[in-house]
Design an enzyme around this catalytic site. Structure first.
Site, PDB file in Angstrom:
ATOM      1  N   LYS A   1       1.193  14.278   1.220  1.00 15.66           N
ATOM      2  CA  LYS A   1      -0.172  14.620   0.793  1.00 15.66           C
ATOM      3  C   LYS A   1      -0.319  16.134   0.574  1.00 15.66           C
ATOM      4  O   LYS A   1      -1.249  16.583  -0.053  1.00 15.66           O
ATOM      5  CB  LYS A   1      -1.181  14.134   1.828  1.00 15.66           C
ATOM      6  CG  LYS A   1      -1.229  12.608   1.949  1.00 15.66           C
ATOM      7  CD  LYS A   1      -2.252  12.162   2.988  1.00 15.66           C
ATOM      8  CE  LYS A   1      -2.209  10.679   3.288  1.00 15.66           C
ATOM      9  NZ  LYS A   1      -2.922   9.842   2.295  1.00 15.66           N
TER      10      LYS A   1
ATOM     11  N   LYS B   1      -8.005  13.772   5.002  1.00 15.01           N
ATOM     12  CA  LYS B   1      -7.073  12.643   4.940  1.00 15.01           C
ATOM     13  C   LYS B   1      -6.074  12.803   6.073  1.00 15.01           C
ATOM     14  O   LYS B   1      -6.002  13.878   6.681  1.00 15.01           O
ATOM     15  CB  LYS B   1      -6.338  12.603   3.590  1.00 15.01           C
ATOM     16  CG  LYS B   1      -5.759  13.962   3.163  1.00 15.01           C
ATOM     17  CD  LYS B   1      -5.204  13.918   1.744  1.00 15.01           C
ATOM     18  CE  LYS B   1      -6.223  14.077   0.659  1.00 15.01           C
ATOM     19  NZ  LYS B   1      -6.403  12.901  -0.171  1.00 15.01           N
ATOM     20  N   ARG B   2      -5.324  11.762   6.350  1.00 14.02           N
ATOM     21  CA  ARG B   2      -4.271  11.895   7.348  1.00 14.02           C
ATOM     22  C   ARG B   2      -3.336  13.051   6.983  1.00 14.02           C
ATOM     23  O   ARG B   2      -3.105  13.319   5.806  1.00 14.02           O
ATOM     24  CB  ARG B   2      -3.457  10.589   7.429  1.00 14.02           C
ATOM     25  CG  ARG B   2      -4.196   9.454   8.091  1.00 14.02           C
ATOM     26  CD  ARG B   2      -4.570   9.790   9.502  1.00 14.02           C
ATOM     27  NE  ARG B   2      -3.393   9.861  10.345  1.00 14.02           N
ATOM     28  CZ  ARG B   2      -3.157   9.097  11.401  1.00 14.02           C
ATOM     29  NH1 ARG B   2      -4.037   8.184  11.756  1.00 14.02           N
ATOM     30  NH2 ARG B   2      -2.068   9.228  12.120  1.00 14.02           N
TER      31      ARG B   2
ATOM     32  N   THR C   1      -8.463   6.657  -1.577  1.00 12.07           N
ATOM     33  CA  THR C   1      -9.821   6.123  -1.715  1.00 12.07           C
ATOM     34  C   THR C   1     -10.835   7.221  -1.402  1.00 12.07           C
ATOM     35  O   THR C   1     -11.966   7.162  -1.874  1.00 12.07           O
ATOM     36  CB  THR C   1     -10.054   4.924  -0.772  1.00 12.07           C
ATOM     37  OG1 THR C   1      -9.548   5.253   0.514  1.00 12.07           O
ATOM     38  CG2 THR C   1      -9.353   3.685  -1.289  1.00 12.07           C
TER      39      THR C   1
ATOM     40  N   HIS D   1       0.805  -1.231   0.000  1.00 14.20           N
ATOM     41  CA  HIS D   1       0.000   0.000   0.000  1.00 14.20           C
ATOM     42  C   HIS D   1       0.830   1.269   0.000  1.00 14.20           C
ATOM     43  O   HIS D   1       0.348   2.321   0.381  1.00 14.20           O
ATOM     44  CB  HIS D   1      -0.892   0.051   1.238  1.00 14.20           C
ATOM     45  CG  HIS D   1      -1.969  -0.976   1.266  1.00 14.20           C
ATOM     46  ND1 HIS D   1      -3.235  -0.745   0.800  1.00 14.20           N
ATOM     47  CD2 HIS D   1      -1.954  -2.252   1.705  1.00 14.20           C
ATOM     48  CE1 HIS D   1      -3.965  -1.831   0.961  1.00 14.20           C
ATOM     49  NE2 HIS D   1      -3.214  -2.768   1.508  1.00 14.20           N
TER      50      HIS D   1
ATOM     51  N   LYS E   1     -14.605   8.238  -3.094  1.00 13.21           N
ATOM     52  CA  LYS E   1     -15.840   8.526  -2.346  1.00 13.21           C
ATOM     53  C   LYS E   1     -16.366   9.905  -2.717  1.00 13.21           C
ATOM     54  O   LYS E   1     -17.577  10.104  -2.910  1.00 13.21           O
ATOM     55  CB  LYS E   1     -15.572   8.475  -0.834  1.00 13.21           C
ATOM     56  CG  LYS E   1     -15.171   7.099  -0.334  1.00 13.21           C
ATOM     57  CD  LYS E   1     -14.530   7.149   1.061  1.00 13.21           C
ATOM     58  CE  LYS E   1     -13.770   5.853   1.326  1.00 13.21           C
ATOM     59  NZ  LYS E   1     -12.844   5.921   2.463  1.00 13.21           N
TER      60      LYS E   1
HETATM   61  C1  CR1 Z   1      -2.146   4.550   0.978  1.00  9.09           C
HETATM   62  O1  CR1 Z   1      -1.398   5.631   1.463  1.00  9.09           O
HETATM   63  C2  CR1 Z   1      -4.224   3.868  -0.222  1.00  9.09           C
HETATM   64  C3  CR1 Z   1      -4.586   3.048   1.012  1.00  9.09           C
HETATM   65  C4  CR1 Z   1      -5.396   1.825   0.669  1.00  9.09           C
HETATM   66  C5  CR1 Z   1      -2.614   3.694   2.140  1.00  9.09           C
HETATM   67  C6  CR1 Z   1      -3.342   5.044   0.190  1.00  9.09           C
HETATM   68  O2  CR1 Z   1      -2.894   5.718  -0.959  1.00  9.09           O
HETATM   69  O3  CR1 Z   1      -5.395   4.323  -0.827  1.00  9.09           O
HETATM   70  O4  CR1 Z   1      -3.415   2.618   1.674  1.00  9.09           O
HETATM   71  N1  CR1 Z   1      -1.456   3.145   2.815  1.00  9.09           N
HETATM   72  O5  CR1 Z   1      -4.744   1.049  -0.284  1.00  9.09           O
HETATM   73  C7  CR1 Z   1      -1.391   3.053   4.147  1.00  9.09           C
HETATM   74  O6  CR1 Z   1      -2.296   3.426   4.876  1.00  9.09           O
HETATM   75  C8  CR1 Z   1      -0.102   2.332   5.984  1.00  9.09           C
HETATM   76  O7  CR1 Z   1      -0.253   2.501   4.618  1.00  9.09           O
END
Ligand code: CR1
Length: 826
Positions: free
Chosen positions: A566, A560-561, A668, A368, A672
């Site tokens: 980002k 988002k985080r 994601t 991921h 949404k």
């Molecule tokens: C990624 O940063 C992705 C999600 C789900 C995250 C994001 O781009 O959409 O996973 N990775 O695949 C993550 O949380 C700890 O790593």
């Protein structure tokens, strides 16, 4: 209870309204031990939850029976995180009992909203990875895929975020304080897990590959499960969560008798710390050890449970990979590969080669990330101490693997060094991603660009060695939670237009909305839905921050985080630019905007915590400026989570997806938001690319460097040159440096300025001008109401591809090769 009005006679899978009401009253009486007259709010919620949950139990029993009968191949999903979101509304919807609750609640003089206030979200995750896991489970159940999710029942979920003087403070999330009505304990299936200790050769094994591990410490894993219903189908799967408990001997009665109360429970506390919190701070040695303990605890309990389940219907080991497919959600559960080897070789006495062949055929790994620093490694020293046998197994796996490499690339020592599971310098560490690739049948990335970049950069040597192992499965999101539950108004409009609710399980049918994008009456209704959702959001914003925002302003959302890649700071530079423009030209005709941020920063991530402070400081300055605040409001909504996302997303007009190209694996939230009719402003990163391909370039605001340009620029990058050259950029950066957002204090935010002008790791200054110009184009487009609404409709109409149902189908076809099992209908 009064019965003034005649009620509709309704019969659904949830039974009749009368039966539902009867069950409610009886549950209140027998489960809570109280009556209608004296029930409290929590009593009411609990009783409703249990009554709804019980409607799923019959389905779960039939699912289990059908699975037992069919003895199918199961998907076991192993994940350190699950962000399930609230359960009540979901389960009302999935059982068809939503319609009963309103009239009953009305009779009783409470509202569903009041009861829902007690429905706590299990925050067992951080962000995208955890929410993806929850979406995939939802889709697997909906598609009748036999599956179990395994995770940890963290006693405290992800921290609750609050702000003090604009700074993030973290509070523990005691999510089970009132009990969790959605959960069933399963004490019969508890497991025992060992740690530390020593290993010795197995006497009867000439190969030396089988050894005996004697752990020095054991901990119990107590399972409980939550039901995961499918939508529009009787299938109900489960997610099984493990909680750590001390083994019985841990309580030291003699010490307790001697008055040493603290010492008497020391071992218990130690053991139970394992499932205390999600991702304990790993800045200390103890923290790292605890994390590794958690990871092993999860996989050890889960594998034993998987084997227990396998043996209910199967004997011998040959059929294991045909019946069991284990999906590793990122590297956190990768120790499962070594644990299965240990179980097969040491405990079940299979020979190494057979065990390895079974293991490799059982596991698959989803990566991921692209950030090399996010690829987990563990120090050999720690592993040798905590899991001595696993370290030996890793060495053996690596030994045989490197023999394979040497045969393929004779004499290429550099290749061996790069591929090795063990990193040698500057200290010996185990590369978990390498172990995952070596021990898996399939490896997948989560968006097309991500998968390509994985193969070209992060995992390049592996992709060259085993090209057929690498797959792309683009992420998706469940339309049930993120459209139907989050946005009932839009759902109703869509259903009305399409004629039925089929789109909820066949999301690509949304493309039939495209025709409506030219129907003025439809556009008007679409706008009306968005406006009502924005009114709801403004209430929420006002309640939690006191800031009053205009529901007619452009709702510009970045949720988002907080992470440097980002680039929340790039968004902030844009906000400050608008602020500066308005201050300079108070009469200018600017499109009114509400800029809404939501997100948490990891407790130890100081740069991002400072940025949060800056966002709040800018918000305060903007919102209290009499001129600026007429056109611009800035809000950082505290404690962003799934429930808040469900309010924000339906109200968004503009979706900010502005990571530096090549850094965001997929995203994601972008999906949404588009599905709810927000238009994206974004870079060519992650799944943005696939979203743009589908909605059309004319319905997407693209800006900035692409992934290759970013790599090229990084080689000779000088952020200062951009700063010197661009007066608006300079003014924005200078404003931060001047202390206007810190009551004149120039030092507080100096580290933010230094990071921008110093290295600017994620090239924010390079993308600034393109971003601001693109935002100006957004404002122009917004002024043309019909044009904007058409873009909004087309975004929703053309993003049906991003349903997690499609994602799960792809996993089934490319990786899992599992078939659905039909469950007897209600
Ligand atoms: C990624 O940063 C992705 C999600 C789900 C995250 C994001 O781009 O959409 O996973 N990775 O695949 C993550 O949380 C700890 O790593």
């Amino acid at each position: 209870m009064t019965d003034a009005r005649p009620r509709p006679k309704m019969r659904t899978v949830g039974g009749t309204l009368e039966a539902f009401e009867q069950d409610l009253i009886s549950n209140l009486y027998y489960q809570r031990g109280t009556t209608l007259e004296s029930a409290s709010g929590p009593d009411g919620y609990h009783t409703l939850a249990v009554t709804v949950r019980d409607r799923l139990v019959g389905r779960y029993a039939r699912t289990a029976a059908a699975h037992y009968q069919a003895n199918p191949r199961f998907v076991y999903y192993l994940s350190a995180e699950y962000l399930l979101g609230r359960q009540l509304r979901q389960n009302l919807l999935y059982t068809g009992t939503e319609q009963f609750v309103r009239p009953i609640a009305e009779d009783l003089g409470v509202s569903l909203e009041e009861l829902e206030a007690y429905d706590v979200e299990p925050g067992l995750g951080n962000g995208g990875l955890g929410r993806l896991a929850a979406c995939l489970l939802d889709s697997m159940a909906t598609l009748d895929i036999p599956a179990v999710g395994y995770g940890i029942r963290y006693e405290f979920g992800i921290f609750k975020q609050a702000f003090r003087d604009g700074a993030q403070v973290e509070r523990p999330d005691d999510w089970t304080f009132y009990g969790n009505p959605w959960e069933f304990p399963a004490p019969d299936d508890r497991q025992v897990v060992g740690f530390y200790g020593s290993t010795a050769p197995a006497l009867d094994d000439p190969s030396g590959l089988r050894r005996q591990w004697t752990p020095a410490e054991t901990v119990r894993g107590e399972p409980s499960h939550m039901l995961v219903p499918g939508y529009g189908t009787p299938t109900v799967n489960i997610i099984r969560l493990w909680q750590a408990r001390a083994s019985r001997e841990s309580f030291d009665l003699s010490r307790f008798g001697a008055g040493q109360y603290k010492e008497a429970v020391e071992d218990i506390v130690q053991a139970e710390n394992i499932s205390k919190v999600l991702y304990p701070d790993d800045s200390t040695e103890q923290g790292r050890e605890l994390r590794l303990k958690q990871q092993y605890f999860l996989v050890a309990c889960s594998l034993r449970d998987i084997i227990r389940r396998y043996r209910l219907r199967n004997t011998g080991w040959d059929a294991f990979p045909a019946k069991v497919v284990i999906q590793l959600n990122d590297t956190h559960p990768v120790m499962a590969i070594t644990e299965l080897m240990r179980l097969l070789v040491d405990e079940y006495r299979l020979d190494w080669d057979l065990a390895w062949s079974i293991t490799r055929r059982t596991f698959n790994y989803t990566c991921h990330t692209l950030l090399p620093e996010a690829l987990e490694t563990w120090s050999v020293e720690l592993l040798e101490r905590l899991l001595p046998r696993h370290m030996e197994i890793i060495y053996s796996i690596n030994h045989f693997f490197l023999q394979e490499v040497a045969a393929t690339y004779p004499g290429d020592l550099d290749k061996m060094r790069r591929l090795s599971i063990i990193q040698e310098y500057p200290e010996k560490r185990v590369r978990m991603a390498h172990l995952a690739v070596v021990g898996s049948t399939a490896v997948n990335g989560v968006a097309e660009l991500h998968t390509r970049l994985l193969a070209e950069t992060t995992l390049r040597d592996f992709a060259e060695l085993w090209p057929q192992k690498f797959h792309n499965v683009t992420n998706g999101v469940t339309p049930r939670r993120f459209v139907r539950l989050a946005n009932p108004r839009l759902s109703e409009l869509i259903t009305e237009r399409l004629g039925d609710e089929g789109w909820l399980t066949d999301l690509e049918r949304l493309d039939r909305l495209a025709g409506a994008a030219d129907d003025p009456a439809f556009l008007e209704r679409w706008r009306e839905v968005k406006r009502l959702n924005k009114v709801d959001l403004t209430h929420q914003v006002e309640r939690s921050t006191g800031v009053v925002v205009d529901p007619d302003a452009l709702c510009d959302v970045m949720i988002k985080r907080f992470h440097e890649y980002k680039r929340q700071h790039l968004k902030l530079l844009h906000v400050i630019t608008l602020f500066n423009r308005l201050r300079e030209m108070p009469e200018m005709d600017m499109v009114p905007r509400t800029v809404l941020f939501g997100g948490k920063a990891a407790p130890g991530y100081h740069a991002m915590k400072l940025l949060i402070r800056l966002v709040n400081a800018v918000a305060e300055t903007v919102n209290t400026d009499p001129v600026v605040s007429r056109h611009l409001k800035v809000v950082l909504l505290p404690d962003y989570n799934v429930s808040r996302a469900q309010v924000i997303i339906p109200a968004a007009d503009l979706s900010e997806q502005i990571s530096l190209a090549g850094k965001e694996a997929s995203g994601t939230g972008n999906m949404k938001l588009a599905l709810n009719g927000a238009v994206t402003i974004g870079t060519l990163d992650g799944a943005n690319i696939e979203i743009r391909d589908r909605v059309g370039a004319e319905n997407f605001f693209l800006f900035g460097l692409d992934a290759q340009q970013a790599v090229d620029l990084r080689r000779h990058y000088e952020p200062r040159a951009y700063y010197e050259r661009d007066p608006e950029l300079r003014a924005a950066v200078d404003a931060i440096a001047s202390g206007v957002f810190a009551k004149g204090d120039r030092s507080l935010f100096a580290p933010v300025v230094d990071a921008m002008l110093g290295r600017d790791e994620y090239l924010a200054l390079a993308d600034y001008r393109a971003y601001v110009e693109c935002q100006d184009a957004v404002a122009t487009a917004w002024r043309d109401r019909d044009r904007w609404t058409r873009m909004s409709v087309l975004n929703a109409a053309r993003t049906g591809f991003f349903s997690s149902d499609r994602t799960v189908r792809e996993y089934c076809d490319k990786i899992w090769r599992v078939d659905p099992v039909r469950v007897e209908p209600d």
